[in-house]
Design a protein around this motif. Structure first.
Motif, PDB file in Angstrom:
ATOM      1  N   ALA A   1      13.892  38.607  69.833  1.00 44.86           N
ATOM      2  CA  ALA A   1      13.701  40.057  69.919  1.00 44.86           C
ATOM      3  C   ALA A   1      14.585  40.723  68.874  1.00 44.86           C
ATOM      4  O   ALA A   1      15.648  40.211  68.524  1.00 44.86           O
ATOM      5  N   ASP A   2      14.148  41.877  68.380  1.00 47.00           N
ATOM      6  CA  ASP A   2      14.910  42.578  67.355  1.00 47.00           C
ATOM      7  C   ASP A   2      16.308  42.940  67.845  1.00 47.00           C
ATOM      8  O   ASP A   2      17.292  42.726  67.140  1.00 47.00           O
ATOM      9  N   PHE A   3      16.412  43.487  69.067  1.00 46.06           N
ATOM     10  CA  PHE A   3      17.699  43.899  69.625  1.00 46.06           C
ATOM     11  C   PHE A   3      17.703  43.615  71.121  1.00 46.06           C
ATOM     12  O   PHE A   3      16.655  43.497  71.742  1.00 46.06           O
ATOM     13  N   ALA A   4      18.907  43.550  71.684  1.00 48.16           N
ATOM     14  CA  ALA A   4      19.067  43.413  73.128  1.00 48.16           C
ATOM     15  C   ALA A   4      20.411  44.010  73.518  1.00 48.16           C
ATOM     16  O   ALA A   4      21.341  44.059  72.709  1.00 48.16           O
ATOM     17  N   TYR A   5      20.506  44.475  74.748  1.00 39.44           N
ATOM     18  CA  TYR A   5      21.775  44.909  75.304  1.00 39.44           C
ATOM     19  C   TYR A   5      21.740  44.658  76.805  1.00 39.44           C
ATOM     20  O   TYR A   5      20.678  44.435  77.391  1.00 39.44           O
ATOM     21  N   LYS A   6      22.932  44.654  77.406  1.00 35.82           N
ATOM     22  CA  LYS A   6      23.029  44.275  78.806  1.00 35.82           C
ATOM     23  C   LYS A   6      23.918  45.264  79.548  1.00 35.82           C
ATOM     24  O   LYS A   6      24.966  45.658  79.040  1.00 35.82           O
ATOM     25  N   ASN A   7      23.484  45.650  80.727  1.00 35.72           N
ATOM     26  CA  ASN A   7      24.291  46.489  81.610  1.00 35.72           C
ATOM     27  C   ASN A   7      24.182  45.969  83.038  1.00 35.72           C
ATOM     28  O   ASN A   7      23.958  46.712  83.967  1.00 35.72           O
ATOM     29  N   GLY A   8      24.327  44.690  83.191  1.00 39.17           N
ATOM     30  CA  GLY A   8      24.043  44.051  84.463  1.00 39.17           C
ATOM     31  C   GLY A   8      22.652  43.441  84.425  1.00 39.17           C
ATOM     32  O   GLY A   8      22.404  42.396  84.992  1.00 39.17           O
ATOM     33  N   HIS A   9      21.751  44.101  83.751  1.00 40.81           N
ATOM     34  CA  HIS A   9      20.395  43.608  83.517  1.00 40.81           C
ATOM     35  C   HIS A   9      20.155  43.606  82.016  1.00 40.81           C
ATOM     36  O   HIS A   9      20.591  44.501  81.311  1.00 40.81           O
ATOM     37  N   LEU A  10      19.446  42.615  81.554  1.00 36.64           N
ATOM     38  CA  LEU A  10      19.173  42.498  80.132  1.00 36.64           C
ATOM     39  C   LEU A  10      17.994  43.382  79.744  1.00 36.64           C
ATOM     40  O   LEU A  10      16.983  43.443  80.452  1.00 36.64           O
ATOM     41  N   HIS A  11      18.123  44.076  78.629  1.00 37.00           N
ATOM     42  CA  HIS A  11      17.049  44.894  78.080  1.00 37.00           C
ATOM     43  C   HIS A  11      16.809  44.426  76.648  1.00 37.00           C
ATOM     44  O   HIS A  11      17.759  44.246  75.884  1.00 37.00           O
ATOM     45  N   VAL A  12      15.550  44.210  76.274  1.00 42.79           N
ATOM     46  CA  VAL A  12      15.233  43.807  74.906  1.00 42.79           C
ATOM     47  C   VAL A  12      14.465  44.926  74.220  1.00 42.79           C
ATOM     48  O   VAL A  12      13.738  45.689  74.856  1.00 42.79           O
ATOM     49  N   ILE A  13      14.677  45.026  72.908  1.00 47.56           N
ATOM     50  CA  ILE A  13      14.039  46.067  72.112  1.00 47.56           C
ATOM     51  C   ILE A  13      13.286  45.410  70.965  1.00 47.56           C
ATOM     52  O   ILE A  13      13.851  44.601  70.235  1.00 47.56           O
ATOM     53  N   GLU A  14      12.022  45.750  70.835  1.00 45.74           N
ATOM     54  CA  GLU A  14      11.197  45.299  69.708  1.00 45.74           C
ATOM     55  C   GLU A  14      10.753  46.538  68.944  1.00 45.74           C
ATOM     56  O   GLU A  14      10.467  47.570  69.536  1.00 45.74           O
ATOM     57  N   THR A  15      10.701  46.425  67.630  1.00 41.96           N
ATOM     58  CA  THR A  15      10.286  47.545  66.792  1.00 41.96           C
ATOM     59  C   THR A  15       9.008  47.198  66.042  1.00 41.96           C
ATOM     60  O   THR A  15       8.777  46.030  65.723  1.00 41.96           O
ATOM     61  N   LEU A  16       8.211  48.210  65.780  1.00 45.72           N
ATOM     62  CA  LEU A  16       6.989  48.038  64.997  1.00 45.72           C
ATOM     63  C   LEU A  16       6.921  49.180  63.998  1.00 45.72           C
ATOM     64  O   LEU A  16       6.744  50.335  64.372  1.00 45.72           O
ATOM     65  N   ASP A  17       7.087  48.851  62.732  1.00 49.38           N
ATOM     66  CA  ASP A  17       7.099  49.849  61.667  1.00 49.38           C
ATOM     67  C   ASP A  17       5.748  49.840  60.965  1.00 49.38           C
ATOM     68  O   ASP A  17       5.409  48.906  60.255  1.00 49.38           O
ATOM     69  N   LEU A  18       4.973  50.889  61.179  1.00 47.98           N
ATOM     70  CA  LEU A  18       3.643  51.005  60.586  1.00 47.98           C
ATOM     71  C   LEU A  18       3.582  52.154  59.583  1.00 47.98           C
ATOM     72  O   LEU A  18       2.500  52.629  59.253  1.00 47.98           O
TER      73      LEU A  18
END
Length: 181
Positions: free
Chosen positions: A70-87
């Motif tokens: 995944a492009d980015f991730a962060y955690k605050n007790g639960h993991l969150h992933v971030i994907e980007t799409l540049d069009l």
């Protein structure tokens, strides 16, 4: 001479396994913008250990076996992933753009197993002409829990508030106005 001829013409070559480092991913303009924004807000981590220190990390391994990150991730007790799409700059869908959107959608789908029930799969999209790339965006958003458009100031502010809340930052992240395409 006979041994060399036998080796080259008759005998099977010995198998050799090459171990190579993962090749670097070409960062899109959107990924660079996001990274700069996280750095300015002082929430960008340098390695995977920073995930436990309330930092955003890049190239989070969703599936190492399948070489999916995944492009980015962060955690605050639960993991969150971030994907980007540049069009941005695309005025029609090419097979390459469609494949890119599909791969990013698959990445978000595979992240479902990693983030669990309470983690979020976040999609961030930027486009010059949304009507001409609508099919790629629909493909991308299919597996995203939340989709943010960088052309919408309200979406950018919601994204900043969501990440700030997740990283336990009082107030909001640094002004996200530089992100708006």
């Amino acid at each position: 001479v006979i041994d060399r001829l036998m080796d080259s013409l008759v005998r099977r070559p010995q198998l050799s396994v090459k171990v190579t480092d993962r090749r670097p991913v070409r960062a899109t303009k959107l990924i660079r913008q996001m990274k700069d924004w996280f750095r300015q807000a002082k929430v960008m981590g340098r390695n995977m250990d920073d995930l436990s220190r309330s930092r955003v990390v890049e190239q989070y391994p969703v599936s190492v076996e399948a070489d999916v990150y995944a492009d980015f991730a962060y955690k605050n007790g639960h993991l969150h992933v971030i994907e980007t799409l540049d069009l941005r700059g695309a005025n029609h869908i090419t097979p390459g753009l469609r494949n890119n959107a599909a791969f990013k959608s698959i990445t978000l789908d595979m992240a479902r197993d990693v983030v669990g029930e309470k983690g979020r799969r976040i999609g961030i999209v930027a486009a010059s002409d949304y009507s001409s790339v609508k099919s790629a965006i629909r493909l991308f958003e299919r597996n995203a829990d939340d989709l943010y458009s960088l052309d919408s100031p309200s979406d950018v502010q919601r994204l900043a508030d969501f990440i700030a809340h997740g990283l336990h930052i009082s107030g909001s992240l640094l002004s996200p106005t530089g992100l708006i395409a």
